[in-house]
Enzyme design. Structure first.
Site, PDB file in Angstrom:
ATOM      1  CE  LYS A 178      -2.094   2.999   1.817  1.00  0.00           C
ATOM      2  NZ  LYS A 178      -1.809   4.404   1.413  1.00  0.00           N
ATOM      3  CD  GLU A 254      12.276   0.415   8.917  1.00  0.00           C
ATOM      4  OE1 GLU A 254      12.128   1.075   7.880  1.00  0.00           O
ATOM      5  OE2 GLU A 254      13.126  -0.477   9.044  1.00  0.00           O
ATOM      6  CB  CYS A 288      12.662   8.869   8.788  1.00  0.00           C
ATOM      7  SG  CYS A 288      13.809   7.750   7.985  1.00  0.00           S
ATOM      8  CD  GLU A 390       8.769  13.014  12.138  1.00  0.00           C
ATOM      9  OE1 GLU A 390       7.616  12.577  12.232  1.00  0.00           O
ATOM     10  OE2 GLU A 390       9.707  12.380  11.637  1.00  0.00           O
TER      11      GLU A 390
HETATM   12  P1  NAD Z   1       1.778   8.323   7.478  1.00  0.00           P
HETATM   13  O1  NAD Z   1       1.848   7.557   8.745  1.00  0.00           O
HETATM   14  O2  NAD Z   1       0.805   9.434   7.371  1.00  0.00           O
HETATM   15  O3  NAD Z   1       1.452   7.356   6.251  1.00  0.00           O
HETATM   16  C1  NAD Z   1       2.241   6.216   5.967  1.00  0.00           C
HETATM   17  C2  NAD Z   1       1.381   5.183   5.280  1.00  0.00           C
HETATM   18  O4  NAD Z   1       0.409   4.696   6.198  1.00  0.00           O
HETATM   19  C3  NAD Z   1       0.605   5.719   4.079  1.00  0.00           C
HETATM   20  O5  NAD Z   1       0.638   4.747   3.062  1.00  0.00           O
HETATM   21  C4  NAD Z   1      -0.787   5.910   4.635  1.00  0.00           C
HETATM   22  O6  NAD Z   1      -1.804   5.853   3.674  1.00  0.00           O
HETATM   23  C5  NAD Z   1      -0.881   4.732   5.585  1.00  0.00           C
HETATM   24  N1  NAD Z   1      -1.882   4.886   6.636  1.00  0.00           N
HETATM   25  C6  NAD Z   1      -2.309   6.027   7.232  1.00  0.00           C
HETATM   26  N2  NAD Z   1      -3.252   5.750   8.157  1.00  0.00           N
HETATM   27  C7  NAD Z   1      -3.414   4.407   8.155  1.00  0.00           C
HETATM   28  C8  NAD Z   1      -4.267   3.512   8.884  1.00  0.00           C
HETATM   29  N3  NAD Z   1      -5.126   3.950   9.793  1.00  0.00           N
HETATM   30  N4  NAD Z   1      -4.183   2.192   8.608  1.00  0.00           N
HETATM   31  C9  NAD Z   1      -3.316   1.734   7.691  1.00  0.00           C
HETATM   32  N5  NAD Z   1      -2.497   2.518   6.954  1.00  0.00           N
HETATM   33  C10 NAD Z   1      -2.546   3.846   7.184  1.00  0.00           C
HETATM   34  O7  NAD Z   1       3.266   8.827   7.194  1.00  0.00           O
HETATM   35  P2  NAD Z   1       3.770   9.762   5.996  1.00  0.00           P
HETATM   36  O8  NAD Z   1       3.260  11.149   6.246  1.00  0.00           O
HETATM   37  O9  NAD Z   1       3.487   9.098   4.705  1.00  0.00           O
HETATM   38  O10 NAD Z   1       5.355   9.733   6.200  1.00  0.00           O
HETATM   39  C11 NAD Z   1       6.054  10.613   7.042  1.00  0.00           C
HETATM   40  C12 NAD Z   1       6.394   9.936   8.356  1.00  0.00           C
HETATM   41  O11 NAD Z   1       7.134   8.756   8.116  1.00  0.00           O
HETATM   42  C13 NAD Z   1       7.274  10.765   9.269  1.00  0.00           C
HETATM   43  O12 NAD Z   1       6.812  10.666  10.592  1.00  0.00           O
HETATM   44  C14 NAD Z   1       8.641  10.104   9.146  1.00  0.00           C
HETATM   45  O13 NAD Z   1       9.504  10.281  10.245  1.00  0.00           O
HETATM   46  C15 NAD Z   1       8.251   8.683   8.979  1.00  0.00           C
HETATM   47  N6  NAD Z   1       9.322   7.914   8.339  1.00  0.00           N
HETATM   48  C16 NAD Z   1      10.045   7.039   9.111  1.00  0.00           C
HETATM   49  C17 NAD Z   1      11.089   6.314   8.542  1.00  0.00           C
HETATM   50  C18 NAD Z   1      11.906   5.337   9.359  1.00  0.00           C
HETATM   51  O14 NAD Z   1      12.638   4.571   8.761  1.00  0.00           O
HETATM   52  N7  NAD Z   1      11.807   5.342  10.680  1.00  0.00           N
HETATM   53  C19 NAD Z   1      11.375   6.484   7.189  1.00  0.00           C
HETATM   54  C20 NAD Z   1      10.625   7.387   6.440  1.00  0.00           C
HETATM   55  C21 NAD Z   1       9.593   8.095   7.025  1.00  0.00           C
END
Ligand code: NAD
Length: 486
Positions: A178, A254, A288, A390
């Site tokens: 997804k 992550e 991240c 963040e």
């Molecule tokens: P997000 O959590 O908004 O979305 C990530 C994914 O989760 C998307 O595909 C989204 O559609 C899905 N999602 C959202 N709500 C959901 C639910 N209720 N059930 C299932 N899936 C759901 O994150 P984002 O805005 O896409 O990315 C930014 C974040 O990601 C930042 O917090 C960043 O720090 C983190 N990040 C972490 C790493 C790491 O390796 N630790 C790497 C990259 C990004």
């Protein structure tokens, strides 16, 4: 207009609901595609295809045959390098130099490195004498977990997705991906690669949509999903963990960070500023591992602030393919509004704005893009919102410190624990700190440097579990013990 379809059981399919949403280019806000949202019907079909593939041709392949297919995937991504590059850049607006040096090559490499891991990682075996004087041999076998749900963010779309799909497939699982609703293109394109190399149908599936009440939730709540690997915000990770509790499915999470850099007065100054410029502003701060808190030993505090201010002001925003573009837009208008809101909060809470704080003046239709100025603050207490939360934008707060003990306390006083970078020539001090800072990754005189055989992941609220090298095998396989008496 590009039509972005779901990829299920080796075929591109629309949906039964007729629901679509738009894929937006963040450079100028133009619509680049129509995305077909997967409903419960499509998610069910994708999971069913992935489940069936486990028992089909894919499940019958030897490790060597599987690895050959993964190698072919990497070769085909590289052969279609420009297609992936164009797709990633159109979705994210990131500068060409970044996408061509980081996103796409790593996207291909992620299929190759786990070939070595899976082929060369042994399982343990022990010989013992039984109470009745016979012999017993106990050994481990790694078996695939089954259907893995891969839920991805938008900041490094191909790289972070393949970081999970590569090892999941190397271990013999099947996947339903997804991708983020903001960046659907490269995951979709990968379906063509899978078909071109002869990947059995159902091994790799993609469903598009959002989180709650959409593809993300339908997938992570699906009872036939055997494990969930997620990268994204901590708040979302916590929702996914709850979904995984139903059926007791394992998760690898992550998540977010509020990463610090610690700069001592004895650091290699120019090298440190070069590295900090990247860690604070690269990918418009949407990494991240990026630095949002900089702690500088007092004697060089002013000098670091001035040098980083110069660098921030030289980050020229512009079109991805312009050679002198140093920074792209944020991913979306929604994210721009969030970051601008935090820029305002910083001001309201009394920050000294060293540089930035708003939107750059862009020419022509770029005015409709989600641009943002690189921003530096000083003067805030450790409790200020932009020092604790963040932001995920090109910004940092810089504050002085006087002792190792003081800075250690400040770095650790945060709910996140993803990454830290320490800059000093005193290698004993650097190692002492690295062992006490509560993070999953600690760099010394470096940032973003990775050996993919080593563990990657976050401590505290930044994550659960580690991926990379043999650590990925721990998540993507079930380790079975066999005991034979003879
Ligand atoms: P997000 O959590 O908004 O979305 C990530 C994914 O989760 C998307 O595909 C989204 O559609 C899905 N999602 C959202 N709500 C959901 C639910 N209720 N059930 C299932 N899936 C759901 O994150 P984002 O805005 O896409 O990315 C930014 C974040 O990601 C930042 O917090 C960043 O720090 C983190 N990040 C972490 C790493 C790491 O390796 N630790 C790497 C990259 C990004």
């Amino acid at each position: 207009m590009k039509q972005i379809l779901n990829f299920i059981n080796g075929e591109y399919v629309r949906n039964t609901s007729g629901k679509t949403f738009q894929d937006i280019n963040p450079v100028n806000g133009s619509v680049i595609g129509n995305i077909y949202e997967a409903g419960q019907v499509e998610v069910n079909a994708a999971v069913a295809a992935a489940k069936a593939a486990l028992k089909g041709d894919w499940g019958r392949l030897s490790v060597a045959e599987r690895c050959k297919l993964l190698d072919a995937v990497a070769i085909e991504i590289n052969r279609r390098f420009d297609d992936f590059l164009q797709a990633e850049i159109a979705d994210t607006g990131k500068p060409h130099h970044l996408a061509s040096h980081v996103d796409i090559p790593r996207g291909a490499a992620n299929f190759q490195i786990f070939i070595d891991t899976i082929k060369s990682t042994a399982t343990e075996s022990f010989n013992m004498r039984t109470p009745d004087g016979k012999t017993a041999l106990s050994y481990g076998v790694r078996v695939p977990r089954g259907v893995i749900a891969v839920v991805c963010p938008w900041n490094l779309p191909l790289l972070l997705m393949t970081w999970k799909v590569g090892p999941a497939l190397a271990c013999g699982n099947t996947v339903v991906v997804k991708p983020s609703e903001e960046t659907p293109a490269t995951a979709t394109l990968l379906g063509e690669v899978m078909n071109a190399v002869g990947m059995p149908k159902g091994v790799y599936n993609v469903v598009h949509g959002f989180g709650a009440n959409s593809a993300g939730a339908f997938l992570t709540e699906h009872p036939d999903v055997n494990g969930i690997t997620f990268t994204g915000e901590t708040r979302t990770g916590s929702i996914i963990m709850k979904a995984a509790a139903n059926g007791v499915r394992p998760v690898s999470l992550e998540m977010g960070g509020k990463n610090a850099a610690v700069v001592f007065a004895d650091c290699d100054f120019q090298a440190t500023i070069d590295t900090l410029t990247r860690s604070c502003f690269e990918n418009a701060g949407q990494v991240c591992l990026g630095t949002e808190r900089v702690y500088v030993e007092r004697p060089i505090f002013e000098k670091v602030v001035a040098a980083l201010k110069d660098r921030a002001e030289s980050m020229k925003p512009g079109l991805p393919f312009d050679k002198d573009t140093k920074i792209g837009p944020l991913i979306s208008k929604k994210h721009q509004a969030k970051v601008l809101g935090l820029y305002k909060t910083a001001k309201d809470e009394g920050a000294t704005i060293v540089t930035g704080g708003g939107i750059p003046d862009m020419p022509g239709d770029l005015k409709n893009g989600s641009w943002i100025q690189p921003t530096i603050w000083t003067g805030l207490p450790e409790t200020a919102t932009v020092v604790t939360e963040e932001i995920f934008g090109p910004c940092c707060h810089i504050s002085p410190f006087d002792s190792e003990e003081e800075v250690l306390g400040k770095v650790n006083a945060n709910r996140y624990g993803l990454a830290t970078a320490v800059f000093t020539q005193d290698i004993a001090r650097a190692n002492r700190l690295a062992q006490q800072i509560e993070v999953g990754l600690c760099w010394i005189n470096a940032w973003f440097l990775r050996d993919l055989r080593t563990p990657f992941g976050g401590s505290k609220q930044s994550g659960i579990g580690r991926e990379g090298g043999v650590h990925s095998l721990e998540f993507y396989t079930d380790l079975r013990n066999v005991m034979v008496k003879f």
